[in-house]
Design an enzyme around this catalytic site. Structure first.
Site, PDB file in Angstrom:
ATOM      1  N   GLU A   1      -2.671   4.749  17.999  1.00  0.00           N
ATOM      2  CA  GLU A   1      -1.204   4.698  18.030  1.00  0.00           C
ATOM      3  C   GLU A   1      -0.682   5.826  18.900  1.00  0.00           C
ATOM      4  O   GLU A   1      -1.303   6.898  18.965  1.00  0.00           O
ATOM      5  CB  GLU A   1      -0.638   4.892  16.618  1.00  0.00           C
ATOM      6  CG  GLU A   1      -1.051   3.829  15.633  1.00  0.00           C
ATOM      7  CD  GLU A   1      -0.365   4.054  14.291  1.00  0.00           C
ATOM      8  OE1 GLU A   1       0.690   3.457  14.078  1.00  0.00           O
ATOM      9  OE2 GLU A   1      -0.883   4.836  13.478  1.00  0.00           O
TER      10      GLU A   1
ATOM     11  N   LYS B   1       0.840  -1.176   0.000  1.00  0.00           N
ATOM     12  CA  LYS B   1       0.000   0.000   0.000  1.00  0.00           C
ATOM     13  C   LYS B   1       0.889   1.244   0.000  1.00  0.00           C
ATOM     14  O   LYS B   1       2.041   1.124   0.400  1.00  0.00           O
ATOM     15  CB  LYS B   1      -0.954  -0.002   1.180  1.00  0.00           C
ATOM     16  CG  LYS B   1      -0.294   0.274   2.547  1.00  0.00           C
ATOM     17  CD  LYS B   1      -1.318   0.297   3.628  1.00  0.00           C
ATOM     18  CE  LYS B   1      -1.662   1.691   4.077  1.00  0.00           C
ATOM     19  NZ  LYS B   1      -0.696   2.303   4.985  1.00  0.00           N
TER      20      LYS B   1
ATOM     21  N   LYS C   1      -3.195   9.022  15.463  1.00  0.00           N
ATOM     22  CA  LYS C   1      -1.796   9.034  15.910  1.00  0.00           C
ATOM     23  C   LYS C   1      -1.685   9.924  17.144  1.00  0.00           C
ATOM     24  O   LYS C   1      -2.530  10.775  17.379  1.00  0.00           O
ATOM     25  CB  LYS C   1      -0.905   9.581  14.798  1.00  0.00           C
ATOM     26  CG  LYS C   1      -0.912   8.672  13.563  1.00  0.00           C
ATOM     27  CD  LYS C   1       0.386   8.731  12.809  1.00  0.00           C
ATOM     28  CE  LYS C   1       0.362   7.830  11.590  1.00  0.00           C
ATOM     29  NZ  LYS C   1       0.627   6.429  11.890  1.00  0.00           N
TER      30      LYS C   1
ATOM     31  N   HIS D   1      -6.666  -0.800   6.493  1.00  0.00           N
ATOM     32  CA  HIS D   1      -6.608  -1.644   7.692  1.00  0.00           C
ATOM     33  C   HIS D   1      -7.966  -1.751   8.414  1.00  0.00           C
ATOM     34  O   HIS D   1      -8.432  -2.845   8.730  1.00  0.00           O
ATOM     35  CB  HIS D   1      -5.568  -1.123   8.675  1.00  0.00           C
ATOM     36  CG  HIS D   1      -4.185  -1.003   8.098  1.00  0.00           C
ATOM     37  ND1 HIS D   1      -3.695  -1.870   7.156  1.00  0.00           N
ATOM     38  CD2 HIS D   1      -3.182  -0.120   8.327  1.00  0.00           C
ATOM     39  CE1 HIS D   1      -2.458  -1.522   6.839  1.00  0.00           C
ATOM     40  NE2 HIS D   1      -2.127  -0.459   7.532  1.00  0.00           N
TER      41      HIS D   1
ATOM     42  N   ASP E   1      -1.929  -6.099   2.814  1.00  0.00           N
ATOM     43  CA  ASP E   1      -2.396  -5.250   3.900  1.00  0.00           C
ATOM     44  C   ASP E   1      -1.906  -5.978   5.141  1.00  0.00           C
ATOM     45  O   ASP E   1      -2.422  -7.044   5.497  1.00  0.00           O
ATOM     46  CB  ASP E   1      -3.925  -5.167   3.914  1.00  0.00           C
ATOM     47  CG  ASP E   1      -4.405  -4.235   5.023  1.00  0.00           C
ATOM     48  OD1 ASP E   1      -3.911  -4.374   6.151  1.00  0.00           O
ATOM     49  OD2 ASP E   1      -5.260  -3.380   4.758  1.00  0.00           O
ATOM     50  N   HIS E   2      -0.886  -5.421   5.795  1.00  0.00           N
ATOM     51  CA  HIS E   2      -0.218  -6.244   6.824  1.00  0.00           C
ATOM     52  C   HIS E   2      -1.136  -6.543   8.009  1.00  0.00           C
ATOM     53  O   HIS E   2      -0.867  -7.451   8.777  1.00  0.00           O
ATOM     54  CB  HIS E   2       1.116  -5.621   7.260  1.00  0.00           C
ATOM     55  CG  HIS E   2       1.000  -4.474   8.209  1.00  0.00           C
ATOM     56  ND1 HIS E   2       0.680  -3.206   7.814  1.00  0.00           N
ATOM     57  CD2 HIS E   2       1.159  -4.416   9.552  1.00  0.00           C
ATOM     58  CE1 HIS E   2       0.659  -2.417   8.864  1.00  0.00           C
ATOM     59  NE2 HIS E   2       0.946  -3.118   9.944  1.00  0.00           N
TER      60      HIS E   2
HETATM   61  C1  BG6 Z   1       0.828   1.490   8.240  1.00  0.00           C
HETATM   62  C2  BG6 Z   1       0.544   2.961   8.232  1.00  0.00           C
HETATM   63  O1  BG6 Z   1       0.190   0.857   7.159  1.00  0.00           O
HETATM   64  O2  BG6 Z   1       0.371   0.917   9.464  1.00  0.00           O
HETATM   65  C3  BG6 Z   1       1.213   3.640   9.421  1.00  0.00           C
HETATM   66  O3  BG6 Z   1       1.029   3.543   7.020  1.00  0.00           O
HETATM   67  C4  BG6 Z   1       0.804   2.959  10.710  1.00  0.00           C
HETATM   68  O4  BG6 Z   1       0.872   5.029   9.460  1.00  0.00           O
HETATM   69  C5  BG6 Z   1       1.003   1.441  10.613  1.00  0.00           C
HETATM   70  O5  BG6 Z   1       1.611   3.499  11.752  1.00  0.00           O
HETATM   71  C6  BG6 Z   1       0.426   0.744  11.827  1.00  0.00           C
HETATM   72  O6  BG6 Z   1       0.793  -0.610  11.812  1.00  0.00           O
HETATM   73  P1  BG6 Z   1       0.955  -1.444  13.147  1.00  0.00           P
HETATM   74  O7  BG6 Z   1       1.232  -2.828  12.687  1.00  0.00           O
HETATM   75  O8  BG6 Z   1       2.091  -0.817  13.909  1.00  0.00           O
HETATM   76  O9  BG6 Z   1      -0.338  -1.305  13.883  1.00  0.00           O
END
Ligand code: BG6
Length: 489
Positions: free
Chosen positions: A217, A149, A336, A241, A178-179
């Site tokens: 976050e 992405k 954030k 996400h 999409d992790h």
């Molecule tokens: C990313 C976003 O895809 O996911 C970031 O671009 C975000 O802005 C991050 O901080 C959050 O991932 P995780 O795995 O730390 O919750």
């Protein structure tokens, strides 16, 4: 429990952008952990490809440094690290020219193994890479490409990207990451829903009052200001996400746990989303708190634009127009610089229809919380009698299953989202990857929301760093007699 690590087939993975941030932080440490776990076969090769001129030895040194910096304290025997580094090679390549392509072709030639190409580069280069892979004979029908992405910034750009990739690769060769889909608890969401009899009969508008999805976050935009200011929370987090979490929590049971069955059901959820009313949208932007400004600058300072109107926080109330969910609101929020790092999905069930204990015993609700991070686990709030004499007073207690405790000694190793997803690419399993039509449907829903606030010249509401977003976000629920579940773990 014995860890069930099944080695994947021998493969060659070319990482375009092999010296970049994502490769150093996630992809390479993830591959190293899989190597240590015995999942990566000894013949596998990883070829970093990027613009910088360096040789294989220099690249291996860079990767060794990345392991130390981003490995999160993970260690493995020294000789295993050396064996892993031996699997690495590097090529200086020009995504828009000819440099390096003949050498890459030579390296990939005639090997009977899985070929995967990871596009860990700006989406502006996806088309160039796909075209060159074809021109140099590396886009055969078994090759796989992995793309990161942002997949477009609106429907139009996403369609163009899909079209560009489709010119060279079939959909079953394209792995859009999409992790969030690789996170352990996200998969557990499906196991909990479809592996138990208990929940599914209650999983609908008749029994569920509302559902909350929070991804909070504590970090700010950090060094990513330039990218982030053009995206904002809606494009960076909600369109992908949070949307994926919404799909998994709301979808109908697929007939099988296979890629198209699962993705067909997710797509139906996205298509059932109603347009969002402007008064159901809260946008926020974090500001510094006095005394802490030097350590934690406000959003506008961080992105270097004193007039930026980009949101670093979003809260939304959304509805799904389908039989299962009509009338049940879903509240989504992400931001954030919030008070705690916490990702959680909460299913709040309705009140019992009648209290046999009288009004003074109070009304109680079952609440199912699915914690994605940190402290992964599931908690079900149940109502019991307060112990002791003095009549029938009811209290809520948690039936708590923190995975780390419940599965102590059995949980096997912790697998990071990227490790799991990369191994899925090699195994050829697309279940946890987004299909092109899913991404387009998500933008179809997102675009009018963004266009709406652009047309209104909407300015995000400021919120203090370390808080839980603007007060309007609390108001969004309060006016309906509801409240956000706390962010602090
Ligand atoms: C990313 C976003 O895809 O996911 C970031 O671009 C975000 O802005 C991050 O901080 C959050 O991932 P995780 O795995 O730390 O919750």
């Amino acid at each position: 429990m014995v860890s069930r690590v099944i080695p994947v087939e021998p493969f060659d993975l070319v990482i375009f952008g092999g010296t970049g941030d994502l490769a150093r932080r996630k992809i390479l440490p993830g591959l190293f952990r899989r190597f240590c776990a015995g999942q990566m076969p000894p013949e596998a090769r990883i070829i970093g490809a990027a613009r910088a001129d360096m040789d294989g030895a220099a690249y291996r040194e860079m990767v060794a440094g990345a392991m130390e910096e981003f490995g999160g304290g993970f260690t493995c025997e020294d000789k295993t690290l050396r064996a892993f580094l031996d699997r690495l090679d590097y090529l200086a390549i020009d995504a828009r020219g000819d440099k390096g392509w003949a050498e890459l072709q030579e390296k990939m030639k005639g090997k009977d193994r899985i070929e995967a190409y990871y596009f860990s580069v700006s989406p502006a280069l996806f088309g160039d890479l796909a075209e060159r892979l074809q021109k140099w004979g590396m886009a055969d029908k078994d090759a796989r490409i992995v793309v990161e992405k942002p997949f477009g910034r609106d429907l139009d750009t996403a369609k163009k990207l899909n079209g560009t990739l489709a010119a060279y690769f079939n959909e079953d060769q394209i792995y859009r990451i999409d992790h969030y889909l690789g996170k352990e608890t996200v998969q557990n969401l499906m196991a909990v829903r479809f592996g138990n009899m208990l929940f599914e009969p209650l999983w609908n508008a008749q029994y569920v009052d509302h559902i909350q999805i929070t991804v909070a976050e504590t970090v700010g935009v950090g060094g990513r200001g330039e990218y982030y200011d053009k995206s904002g929370a809606m494009r960076d987090m909600v369109q992908n996400h949070l949307m994926q979490l919404l799909c998994l929590i709301a979808m109908e049971p697929p007939a099988r746990f296979d890629p198209d069955a699962v993705r067909d059901e997710k797509l139906k959820v996205i298509r059932a989303l109603d347009p969002v009313e402007p008064h159901h949208i809260v946008r926020g932007q974090y500001q510094a708190v006095p005394m802490d400004e030097a350590d934690h600058p406000g959003y506008r300072t961080a992105v270097g634009d004193a007039r930026s109107r980009t949101e670093s926080f979003m809260a939304l109330k959304v509805h799904l127009s389908n039989w299962r969910w009509a009338g049940t609101p879903f509240y989504l929020r992400t931001g954030k610089r919030m008070s705690a790092r916490s990702s959680e999905i909460t299913v709040v069930f309705k009140d019992t229809p009648h209290s046999i204990f009288g009004e003074e015993a109070g009304r109680h609700r079952n609440v199912l919380s699915i914690r994605l991070q940190p402290n992964e686990g599931i908690t079900l709030g149940v109502t019991i009698k307060e112990p002791g004499p003095g009549g029938m007073r009811l209290i809520d207690v948690p039936l708590d299953m923190t995975f780390a405790e419940a599965l102590a000694g059995e949980a096997g190793e912790q697998v990071d989202a990227y490790e799991r997803l990369i191994m899925d690419v090699i195994r050829g399993n697309q279940t946890l990857f987004m299909r092109g039509d899913e991404v387009e449907a998500a933008w179809t829903w997102t675009d009018p929301i963004i266009q709406g606030w652009e047309a209104r010249n909407d300015v995000p509401k400021p919120y203090d760093s370390g808080s839980d977003g603007p007060t309007d976000s609390d108001e969004l629920l309060r006016r309906e007699g509801r409240a956000w579940r706390g962010v602090a773990p």
